[in-house]
Structure formats: structure tokens, C-alpha cells
Write an enzyme that holds these catalytic residues in place. Structure first.
Site, mmCIF file in Angstrom:
data_model
loop_
_atom_site.group_PDB
_atom_site.id
_atom_site.type_symbol
_atom_site.label_atom_id
_atom_site.label_comp_id
_atom_site.label_asym_id
_atom_site.label_seq_id
_atom_site.Cartn_x
_atom_site.Cartn_y
_atom_site.Cartn_z
ATOM 1 N N HIS A 48 -7.276 -7.531 -11.697
ATOM 2 C CA HIS A 48 -6.013 -6.969 -11.208
ATOM 3 C C HIS A 48 -5.164 -6.591 -12.404
ATOM 4 O O HIS A 48 -5.190 -7.252 -13.425
ATOM 5 C CB HIS A 48 -5.254 -7.997 -10.347
ATOM 6 C CG HIS A 48 -4.213 -7.370 -9.501
ATOM 7 N ND1 HIS A 48 -2.949 -7.134 -9.964
ATOM 8 C CD2 HIS A 48 -4.257 -6.885 -8.241
ATOM 9 C CE1 HIS A 48 -2.246 -6.547 -9.008
ATOM 10 N NE2 HIS A 48 -3.009 -6.379 -7.952
ATOM 11 N N ASP B 26 -8.581 -7.429 -2.033
ATOM 12 C CA ASP B 26 -9.620 -6.600 -1.400
ATOM 13 C C ASP B 26 -10.963 -7.303 -1.277
ATOM 14 O O ASP B 26 -11.867 -6.799 -0.619
ATOM 15 C CB ASP B 26 -9.807 -5.310 -2.228
ATOM 16 C CG ASP B 26 -8.566 -4.446 -2.138
ATOM 17 O OD1 ASP B 26 -7.965 -4.171 -3.187
ATOM 18 O OD2 ASP B 26 -8.162 -4.112 -1.010
#
Ligand code: SDX
Length: 393
Positions: A270, A327
Site C-alpha cells: 500500500h 482488496d
């Protein structure tokens, strides 16, 4: 060899921004919506209306405000019949995100304003978008599978209504499943906002020119579609299917780390979180709940859990602070709920429309807001004289 040439354009960069909406501490894995920890919002009775009102207006609504806002959202869930014609123009196998970019942008042909900086105009645009995007998403799905469009039924909550518009059949009575509706609502809340991610920045940059907010949200949808961003949930499922079996995980991870041709483990890493994405923890819990409730045994979930276990103990990922992000599990959960892979990012867009609207409104109503113009580092040619064609070598 071009000479590095820098110059001061004489303006301050307007690429970054100050915001009061969402706070992320990437090191500690903290996500706050207007100061409220995301965990408290999803573990409480906080519903879609609560979270959307909070992000859009800055405070949790009291009883009357909650009722009025929910009613206002419900009175805007329908879309213009002419807009429904648009869906007939797409190829039958058009990606639903391609359709959403088109039809959400087309909303700007139905709602115009002389001044998007007018607070009332800004607010009603946000309400219309938050209410209509789920309807448009469901229509995109229904037309892609050749089923009749189901109009919203306002007796349902936003999450139930979305499942109703997606999956009900005219020939049978729709029985809303409270467990699935709550799971859908939590997934929607989890994805609503995430400070200045790529698609939110896109919405802000587009909105800084005072463009029509419906067109700005369509720009956000375009950016979200990429596999590095919102398209990752779809890419995770393809990755897990490519790995196929637990026994191939180690070989796959070795390929990810191959210094000659490294590639990204989808659903991992991320830009901000260098620790576990708090949303991923919640998504994993919901995934287990939904599969248990539906009595679905999905070997892909076991594969994902094993992949996570191995990756989290692998030096390459530890050294780079790579953890599962939101996700990683969402696709497994959505697929169990009957949502096709092609609709995963659409659902992300449905949820993120709330955050995009809150961020657009904050920027639009900010005193003295200026057009965005991110700075560049110029490393092109220094000034030089033009050479006529007949003089060139
Ligand atoms: C979302 O910004 C947001 O808030 C986004 C989002 C939101 O709610 O809006 O949270 C939603 O987009 C989540 C991210 C979904 N994307 C994916 O899961 C795709 C896979 N992840 C990556 O593509 C990547 O991790 C990014 C794009 C998410 C972040 O990329 P960065 O910031 O460029 O990663 P980095 O520069 O911090 O990478 C550092 C190192 C690099 O290796 P080295 O050059 O040091 O050798 O880590 C490596 C990267 O190659 N790396 C990965 C990796 N992600 C980074 N290696 C393997 N697998 C990965 N997933």
C-alpha cells in the site's frame, strides 16, 4: 545529453490539500472517518446513512437528521429514463466499469448549474450521486447478464436495495437476507473514503476547475479502474486462480521476488499502510462470516489464507512492509455473495462515491480554492534555436 534546467514558475503547488475528512496512520494501521476509528463504525449500528452523512457533513446525524437524510437519499435513487437508454448502446460484453465511466459522466448532461460553488447546489449534487450510482451500477450488471432492470424499492436500506436491484427476479418474491445486507453495508462503509488516494486526487483536481461534479466523479471512476488501485480486487481473484493450489504458492512467491523480473502480489502492499490495512482485517472477518452463512466452501479462501501466512513470514515482504490491503479478501467475499468479478471494482466505485463527494464538496466550498496545478521537475532540453527543415541533418 539534455541539461537539467529548473525554474521557479512563481506559484505554489496546489497538488496537495488540507482535509478534515479522513485520517490514515500508515505505520500504526489507523483509519479514522471524521475522527471515528473505522473498526467502531463497522462493529456498531452505524449504517450506510450514518457513515455517508458523517463523511459528507462532518458529524454523525441525530435521529431526525438520520431519518431526513435517508429519506432524501431514497428520493433520488431513480435515474432519468433517457439515461437508461444509454445502457442499450454498449456491447453486451462491455466491462461494467467502462459503462459506469460513461453513464456517471452522462449525469452531467442532466444536471447543470451556473455555480457548483453554491452550497445548496454542491449538497444536492452529492446526494444525487450517492443515491444514483448504486442504481446505475445495478443496471450495468442487469444489462450485462440480459436481465430486466429492477427499479429501486425505497422500503429497503441502501445496501439491501443494491442487492435487490442486482439479484431480485420479477418472477419470484425477493427475500432480503439480513446477514448479507449487513455484510454488504459494512463493505460499502469500509470502502467509502481513504484520504488522498489516486482516484480521490483525480476528483479533486478535476473539481478544482469548477467542472460539473458528475463529470468529476466519472474521472474518479476512470482512475479507480486501474489494477494498481481499485481494480486490484479483480486482479487478486485472477492471481489466486492462476496459483490454483496451495502447493504452488512458494513457486509463485519466488517469481514475485525474482530480481530479474519482479512483479506485484495483488492485494498486498500500500502507498500509505506499511502495516496491516485495518480494512483487510475486517474484510477477512466478513469473508469468513459470509462463507459460513452461505455454507460456501471456497478453496480460494484457504489458498488466500495460506498465501497470506507465507508472505507475512517472508523476508522480502517483511523488509518492504508489505501486508494485505483491503482488496486481498474482498473479491472472495463478493464472489461468494454472487457478485461477478467484473463488478468488484464497480462496487468499490459505488462505495467510494461517498468519499469522492465528501472530498469534492470540501474542496468546492473551501474559501479561495484555486485550480490544481501540481509542480513538475523539468529535465527536458534547455532553450535552443529552431532549425529549418532543409538545414536539418
Ligand atoms: C488501493 O491509496 C489508497 O488509499 C488506495 C486504496 C484506497 O482505498 O483508495 O487503499 C485502494 O488501491 C489498495 C492497493 C490495491 N493495489 C494492489 O493490491 C496492487 C498490488 N500492490 C501494489 O501495486 C503496490 O503495493 C501499490 C501500488 C499498492 C503501492 O505501490 P508503491 O507505493 O509504489 O509501493 P512501494 O513503492 O512502497 O514499493 C516498495 C517496494 C518495491 O520494491 P523495491 O523497489 O524496494 O525492490 O515494495 C515492492 C515494490 O516493487 N512492492 C511489491 C508490492 N508492492 C510493492 N512487491 C510485491 N508485491 C506487491 N504487491
Amino acid at each position: 545529453q539534455t541539461k537539467m534546467c529548473t525554474y521557479d514558475p512563481g506559484y505554489t503547488s496546489t497538488g496537495s490539500c488540507e482535509s478534515t475528512i479522513t485520517f490514515i496512520d500508515g505505520g500504526k494501521g489507523i483509519l479514522l472517518y471524521r475522527g471515528y476509528p473505522i473498526e467502531q463504525l463497522v462493529e456498531s449500528t452505524c449504517d450506510f446513512t450514518d457513515a455517508a452523512y458523517l463523511l459528507l457533513n462532518g458529524e454523525l446525524p441525530d435521529g431526525n437528521q438520520h431519518k431526513a437524510f435517508e429519506q432524501e437519499l431514497k428520493s433520488h435513487t431513480m435515474v432519468h429514463e433517457k439515461l437508461i437508454e444509454f445502457f442499450k448502446g454498449f456491447k453486451s460484453d462491455a466491462h461494467p466499469m467502462a459503462i459506469m465511466v460513461g453513464v456517471v459522466g452522462a449525469l452531467s448532461a442532466f444536471y447543470e448549474s451556473k455555480n457548483w460553488r453554491d452550497p445548496a447546489q454542491a449538497q444536492i449534487s452529492c446526494v444525487r450521486l450517492i443515491a444514483k450510482v448504486p442504481t446505475l451500477a445495478a443496471i450495468a450488471y442487469r444489462t450485462s447478464v440480459g436481465q430486466p432492470i429492477v427499479y429501486p424499492k425505497n422500503e429497503y436500506s441502501m445496501a439491501q436495495n443494491f442487492l435487490y436491484m442486482m439479484f431480485s427476479s420479477p418472477s419470484e418474491e425477493f427475500k432480503p437476507d439480513p446477514i448479507l445486507a449487513r455484510a454488504m453495508e459494512v463493505i460499502m462503509i469500509l470502502h467509502m473514503d481513504h484520504e488522498q488516494n489516486a482516484s480521490t486526487s483525480t476528483v479533486r483536481v478535476a473539481g478544482s476547475s469548477q467542472a460539473n461534479p458528475y463529470a468529476c466523479i466519472a474521472a474518479g471512476i476512470s482512475c479507480l479502474w486501474g489494477p494498481s488501485h481499485g481494480g486490484a480486487n479483480e486482479a487478486v481473484l485472477s492471481m489466486l486462480e492462476e496459483i490454483g493450489n496451495v502447493k504452488y504458492i512458494t513457486e509463485y512467491i519466488a517469481k514475485v521476488k525474482d530480481p530479474k523480473d519482479p512483479f506485484r502480489l495483488m492485494g498486498f502492499g500500500h502507498r500509505v499502510y506499511k502495516s496491516y490495512d485495518p480494512r483487510a482485517k475486517i474484510m477477512r472477518q466478513i469473508t469468513h462470516q459470509v462463507l459460513e452463512h452461505l455454507k460456501v466452501v471456497d478453496p480460494v479462501l484457504d489458498l488466500a489464507m495460506e498465501l497470506e501466512r507465507i508472505a507475512l513470514t517472508d523476508e522480502y515482504f517483511i523488509k518492504r512492509n508489505l501486508y494485505p490491503n483491503v482488496d486481498f479478501y474482498s473479491g472472495i467475499c463478493l464472489r461468494a455473495m454472487g457478485i461477478p468479478v467484473s463488478m468488484f471494482t464497480v462496487l468499490f466505485a459505488v462505495s467510494r462515491t461517498v468519499g469522492w463527494c465528501a472530498q469534492w464538496k470540501e474542496m468546492a466550498l473551501e474559501k479561495g480554492n484555486r485550480i490544481s496545478r501540481p509542480r513538475q521537475i523539468y529535465s527536458g532540453a534547455a532553450t535552443r534555436a529552431y532549425v529549418p527543415l532543409d538545414k536539418r541533418a
